[in-house]
Enzyme design. Sequence first.
Site, PDB file in Angstrom:
ATOM      1  N   THR A  12     -17.651 -49.127 -55.228  1.00 33.94           N
ATOM      2  CA  THR A  12     -17.908 -50.087 -54.144  1.00 33.94           C
ATOM      3  C   THR A  12     -17.770 -49.465 -52.763  1.00 33.94           C
ATOM      4  OG1 THR A  12     -17.074 -51.861 -55.534  1.00 33.94           O
ATOM      5  CG2 THR A  12     -17.120 -52.305 -53.199  1.00 33.94           C
ATOM      6  N   SER A  57     -18.513 -47.278 -61.470  1.00 32.70           N
ATOM      7  CA  SER A  57     -17.633 -46.570 -62.417  1.00 32.70           C
ATOM      8  C   SER A  57     -17.636 -47.187 -63.816  1.00 32.70           C
ATOM      9  CB  SER A  57     -16.211 -46.486 -61.878  1.00 32.70           C
ATOM     10  OG  SER A  57     -15.549 -47.705 -62.021  1.00 32.70           O
ATOM     11  N   SER A  58     -18.275 -48.328 -63.997  1.00 32.73           N
ATOM     12  CA  SER A  58     -18.394 -48.864 -65.359  1.00 32.73           C
ATOM     13  C   SER A  58     -19.297 -47.965 -66.197  1.00 32.73           C
ATOM     14  CB  SER A  58     -18.953 -50.286 -65.332  1.00 32.73           C
ATOM     15  OG  SER A  58     -18.054 -51.103 -64.629  1.00 32.73           O
ATOM     16  N   GLN A 275       0.827 -54.548 -76.078  1.00 34.58           N
ATOM     17  CA  GLN A 275      -0.033 -55.388 -75.237  1.00 34.58           C
ATOM     18  C   GLN A 275       0.694 -55.782 -73.953  1.00 34.58           C
ATOM     19  OE1 GLN A 275      -1.539 -58.701 -77.611  1.00 34.58           O
ATOM     20  NE2 GLN A 275      -2.280 -57.299 -79.171  1.00 34.58           N
ATOM     21  N   CYS A 276       2.029 -55.635 -73.933  1.00 34.42           N
ATOM     22  CA  CYS A 276       2.786 -55.928 -72.715  1.00 34.42           C
ATOM     23  C   CYS A 276       2.523 -54.833 -71.694  1.00 34.42           C
ATOM     24  CB  CYS A 276       4.295 -55.964 -72.991  1.00 34.42           C
ATOM     25  SG  CYS A 276       4.774 -57.268 -74.100  1.00 34.42           S
TER      26      CYS A 276
HETATM   27  N1  ASP Z   1     -17.773 -51.967 -59.972  1.00 36.48           N
HETATM   28  C1  ASP Z   1     -17.145 -51.098 -59.020  1.00 36.48           C
HETATM   29  C2  ASP Z   1     -16.886 -49.755 -59.672  1.00 36.48           C
HETATM   30  O1  ASP Z   1     -15.941 -49.620 -60.383  1.00 36.48           O
HETATM   31  C3  ASP Z   1     -15.894 -51.702 -58.511  1.00 36.48           C
HETATM   32  C4  ASP Z   1     -15.167 -50.867 -57.471  1.00 36.48           C
HETATM   33  O2  ASP Z   1     -15.609 -49.852 -57.016  1.00 36.48           O
HETATM   34  O3  ASP Z   1     -14.068 -51.260 -57.073  1.00 36.48           O
HETATM   35  O4  ASP Z   1     -17.647 -48.848 -59.475  1.00 36.48           O
END
Ligand code: ASP
Length: 340
Positions: A12, A57-58, A275-276
């Site tokens: 972002t 980054s996804s 999971q905690c």
């Molecule tokens: N979807 C964006 C990413 O991870 C979110 C971010 O940059 O905070 O690339």
Amino acid sequence: MSQILIIYTGGTIGMMSDPITKVLKPINFEQIMDNVPELEKLNCKIQVHSFDEIIDSSNMNPAIWSELAGLIESNYDTVDGFVILHGSDTMAFTASVLSFMLQNLGKPVIFTGSQLPISAVRTDAKENLMTAIEIAKAKKHDRARVPEVCIYFDYKLFRGNRSFKYNSSKFEAFRSPNYPILAESGVHLKFSLNDIRHPGDGDQLIVHKNLVSDVAVLKLYPGISPKVVENILGADVRGIVMETFGAGNTTTDQWFVDLLKQAIDSGKVVLDISQCKVGTVELGRYETSRQLKDIGVANGYDMTYESAVTKMMFLLGQHEDPKTVKELLETDLRGELTVS
Ligand code: ASP
């Protein structure tokens, strides 16, 4: 004058809203620089390496992780520190895996990004970027103050392999509840000297680029069926990260323990993390985890999910023998876990 290499992968921080569709899309680094004239005032030389493909980054993956590690290796001798601009969604995975890939790191590798694009009026990007650079160049007696892979976000510096993205809408996007923050930025930049790791004298950087992503995740819930567990444990992978309840507990149903044992006996490595988000796995504390220890499940202690998955990929890339992988999973390699 300090030399800093900024590596721009996307996220972002470097996005702009498309005037027609309003969807956020990546921009190039020159456009980022135009938004931060203050960079000129920092007393350091900044070089920039922009990835050919700027990504959300996804879309991060192990091939890019190896490329990043290679970039750090090839520039290691000529710069004082690295700042990596990265989307926050998978930043904790990248920071974790790089901590494993960069053995004996003696220079700062500081990840940062932002929740709002750098061009937005209320952006958090400028502070994150400027302070990340300050931290990357900070030295005392000619030694880097933080020779670790870290995440700097919202006035706090975290150990990368202890952090996770906790909030998608606040500027405070990261937390590391199982380890103290390494520095805090206010009027002064305060480093927590006792919590920062340093390589031994004379230790040379070793870069491990081989990762094996044959990993599956088994997240437990009450009512999980034999069919589901069988499918996950039977997948064509070498490592399984099992997210369990509380202090590392699972159902004691015989079918479940039998399936786990079968997977381990066939050469798979099963790692138990909780999971905690706070606290640690204590295999053997309850009846519901004693059997796991007996059949050879690895204890993940207080590791984050991000660290567990990437450490598994890293170790599977280094070792064939499941026993060695199990032993090293349970060992503190880069400050990612506390053996209790
Ligand atoms: N979807 C964006 C990413 O991870 C979110 C971010 O940059 O905070 O690339």
